[in-house]
Scaffold this active site. Sequence first.
Site, short mmCIF file in Angstrom:
data_model
loop_
_atom_site.label_atom_id
_atom_site.label_comp_id
_atom_site.label_asym_id
_atom_site.label_seq_id
_atom_site.Cartn_x
_atom_site.Cartn_y
_atom_site.Cartn_z
N LYS A 10 -20.54 -28.96 28.24
CA LYS A 10 -19.95 -27.71 28.75
C LYS A 10 -21.04 -26.76 29.25
CE LYS A 10 -17.81 -26.57 24.95
NZ LYS A 10 -18.32 -27.69 24.11
N ARG B 288 -11.28 -20.47 20.29
CA ARG B 288 -11.48 -21.64 19.44
C ARG B 288 -10.21 -22.05 18.70
NH1 ARG B 288 -16.74 -23.19 18.53
NH2 ARG B 288 -18.38 -21.72 19.16
N ARG C 284 -30.94 -37.64 21.56
CA ARG C 284 -31.60 -36.70 22.47
C ARG C 284 -32.76 -35.97 21.79
NH1 ARG C 284 -26.74 -32.15 22.96
NH2 ARG C 284 -26.94 -31.30 20.85
N ARG D 79 -33.34 -31.45 17.35
CA ARG D 79 -32.59 -30.52 16.51
C ARG D 79 -32.29 -31.20 15.18
NH1 ARG D 79 -27.65 -27.67 19.64
NH2 ARG D 79 -27.00 -27.66 17.46
N ARG E 259 -18.93 -32.02 12.99
CA ARG E 259 -18.63 -31.05 14.06
C ARG E 259 -17.46 -31.53 14.91
NH1 ARG E 259 -24.41 -30.79 16.61
NH2 ARG E 259 -23.44 -29.47 18.20
#
Length: 215
Positions: free
Chosen positions: A13, A88, A127, A161, A172
């Site tokens: 996004k 949300r 990543r 991360r 998540r």
Amino acid sequence: MRLILLGPPGAGKGTQAKRLVEKHGVPQLSTGDMLRAAVANQTEVGKKAKQIMDSGGLVSDDIVNQIVSDRIEEPDCANGFILDGYPRTLNQADALDEILTAKDRQLDRVVEMKVDDDALVHRITGRYTCSNCGALYHDADKKPAKDGICDKCGSTEFKRREDDNETTVRQRLRAYYKDTSPLVGYYHCKGSLARVDGMAEIDAVTTSIENAIKG
């Protein structure tokens, strides 16, 4: 153009919102950025949010909704905006409808970026970025041309991360499906929903979103 981008964490996004901002000249509005700005600017609602955050509490929907309402009144939103991360929940979606109706505005499109869960986990957990310039890489899909050396700036320092691990990513995803995915049905019933393949190449996703905006 007033647009909502829906999709789980890692769906792309942010990347697509950046492209839309550059092309259409409207701001991308993320809940976190709006909240931090309200606190930094010491607006009335920002002061309330800061008190709650300083005490370790969660900022209520009422406060978030007011922050959004105030933000879309700012001059740079006159020609539209892109909402990323808001609404949300169904309660926030209802509140947004009321906010826009009161301002005599309406959403133009809600775009859902559909993804495959396993492919998304693969995308996120692999990543990493260059610590110096932020260039993005992936263990399997996009390694540096020379192992351990950034293609862009030549740095040899990289970072990941801490929450880009499979357990956290799947948590998540579950949270997204529980709280946010009902918005898909909500906006489908309103006739404003469009779906695009979020797993396609970046340029292809951009084209699909542009086509969805055109209706």
